[in-house]
Design a protein around this motif. Structure first.
Motif, PDB file in Angstrom:
ATOM      1  N   ASN A 199     -68.007 -26.529  -3.299  1.00 40.09           N
ATOM      2  CA  ASN A 199     -67.788 -27.977  -3.383  1.00 40.09           C
ATOM      3  C   ASN A 199     -67.577 -28.416  -4.826  1.00 40.09           C
ATOM      4  O   ASN A 199     -66.705 -29.244  -5.126  1.00 40.09           O
ATOM      5  CB  ASN A 199     -68.975 -28.730  -2.775  1.00 40.09           C
ATOM      6  CG  ASN A 199     -68.935 -28.765  -1.260  1.00 40.09           C
ATOM      7  OD1 ASN A 199     -67.874 -28.833  -0.659  1.00 40.09           O
ATOM      8  ND2 ASN A 199     -70.098 -28.705  -0.633  1.00 40.09           N
ATOM      9  N   ALA A 202     -64.081 -27.268  -6.088  1.00 35.47           N
ATOM     10  CA  ALA A 202     -62.977 -28.026  -5.485  1.00 35.47           C
ATOM     11  C   ALA A 202     -62.893 -29.449  -6.022  1.00 35.47           C
ATOM     12  O   ALA A 202     -61.798 -30.009  -6.141  1.00 35.47           O
ATOM     13  CB  ALA A 202     -63.142 -28.053  -3.968  1.00 35.47           C
ATOM     14  N   ALA A 229     -64.708 -29.774   0.557  1.00 37.36           N
ATOM     15  CA  ALA A 229     -63.990 -29.007  -0.460  1.00 37.36           C
ATOM     16  C   ALA A 229     -62.504 -28.959  -0.149  1.00 37.36           C
ATOM     17  O   ALA A 229     -61.658 -29.100  -1.046  1.00 37.36           O
ATOM     18  CB  ALA A 229     -64.571 -27.594  -0.551  1.00 37.36           C
TER      19      ALA A 229
END
Length: 409
Positions: A199, A202, A229
């Motif tokens: 996460n 991203a 993500a």
């Protein structure tokens, strides 16, 4: 005969033993108190703690650590080494002392001795952050990628707070081909920090193309990449103008997506984290919108107070040049002609390719349709439903249960 209540007299020898025992108990209590005080002060004031409990290896190690800070002088580090050695004599399992000896050896250029100290420290405990950070750096210096990732894993498992320090470095490093493959292997084993890292990568990446390769590799390795993500990466690629890469990544996670038509015609995807290529509802300036489950699929509900207008919902498109038909079905719309919502298709540069007014839902059983012509030079568009300000006392309200853009054959 009357029984005497007087206690028997104790001999001087018995009193001497009792006094000696009482003295020993007092000394023990005093030492215990000093040790307890030392433990309390160990973190806040290690020097004072050492005075209170000079026999504690752990506290002695803390003093050595305090003397080995970034601003320590050569004399400070020499004294720290002596205290670290004393700490190990007092308690051979004092990890902090080994870290001090290792750090000071490294600063003197004696990497071999530093490695011995930190390796031994790790044998005693894998939870020491300083040890793991040094071992990461040492492995990187020797181009031992697998070793570095192993220590990254240990550090993040045992000290989750190190994520603030290590995640940015690991995200940047993941753009290197030599690092990406073993990193994918590490993450595919699902360590406790893996989802948080994915996460983070991203949502913060400065190289979204490289991060797309990382997440694609993870998917192929069986790792379930969080929707958050996926959406963050697609939106970042899109925002950076990497439209083809954004679409390619999107089609990788949405099999069957076709750039010649819109997606999720019945609002049934139920995405908590939609990307730019999914339906994204808006709730600006008092408007209320939501996608909810209906009887045969999803339903998009919308409302706006009187005299308020704006975007209700939108979806990014990559329609090739050509003519397209938009068709759908509504319910609950009942407005004057100049207050009904309308669909528009806009190029990325802001050009509007037309407007399709929604009729009142009482007409044609709520069905609507229209056409858009996409010219060359407009490879990216946004399909938008816009509410016009309404003069009705109750404002605007309605729902859509089907909307789709299709090429005209």
């Amino acid at each position: 005969m009357a029984r005497s209540n007087a206690s028997p007299r104790r001999s001087p020898a018995e009193w001497g033993v009792r006094l000696a025992l009482a003295g020993l108990a007092a000394i023990g209590a005093c030492l215990s108190l000093m040790f307890s005080l030392g433990q309390v002060q160990a973190t806040a004031n290690p020097v004072l703690a050492h005075r209170l409990a000079p026999y504690s290896g752990r506290i002695t190690g803390r003093v050595a650590t305090a003397l080995s800070g970034a601003d320590a002088t050569k004399a400070d580090r020499q004294r720290a080494d002596k205290l670290a050695l004393l700490s190990l004599q007092q308690d051979p399992a004092t990890v902090a002392a080994l870290a001090v000896l290792g750090t000071n050896a490294q600063l003197r250029g004696d990497t071999a001795r530093a490695r011995v100290m930190f390796k031994y420290s790790e044998k005693l405990s894998r939870r020491d952050a300083q040890t793991q950070l040094w071992l990461i750096e040492d492995a990187v210096g020797r181009s031992d990628i697998s070793g570095a990732l192993r220590h990254y894993d240990i550090a993040l498992r045992t000290s989750p707070k190190l994520a603030d320090l290590l995640f940015p470095v690991l995200t940047a490093a993941s753009s290197e081909n030599d690092i990406r493959a073993p990193l994918i292997h590490t993450l595919a084993n699902r360590p406790a920090w893996s989802e948080s890292f994915v996460n983070y990568a991203a949502t913060t990446t400065s190289n979204p193309r490289a991060t797309a390769r990382l997440l694609t590799g993870l998917r192929h390795a069986g790792f379930v990449v969080p929707e958050r993500a996926h959406a963050a990466l697609i939106d970042t690629l899109f925002a950076r103008g990497a439209f083809d890469e954004a679409w390619a990544y999107y089609t990788g996670i949405r099999p069957g997506a076709d750039r010649r038509r819109s997606r999720d015609a019945t609002f049934s995807a139920e995405l908590k984290n939609p990307s730019v290529f999914d339906w994204v509802s808006q709730n600006d300036v008092g408007m209320d919108t939501s996608i909810q489950r209906g009887k045969t699929g999803g339903v998009f509900y919308f409302s706006a107070p009187a005299s308020v207008g704006g975007t209700l919902i939108q979806q990014g498109q990559m329609l090739p040049a050509g003519t397209y038909r938009i068709a759908g079905n509504s319910a609950g719309i009942d407005q004057n002609d100049n207050a009904r919502p309308f669909w528009t298709l806009r190029c990325q540069d802001g050009r509007e390719l037309g407007r399709i007014d929604l009729p009142n839902s009482s007409q044609a059983q709520g069905s609507f349709e229209g056409k858009f012509a996409v010219p060359t030079g407009c490879p990216v568009q946004t399909l938008v439903l816009i509410a016009r300000p309404s003069d009705a006392v109750g404002g605007l309200s309605g729902e859509l249960n089907r909307v789709q853009v299709l090429p005209v054959r």
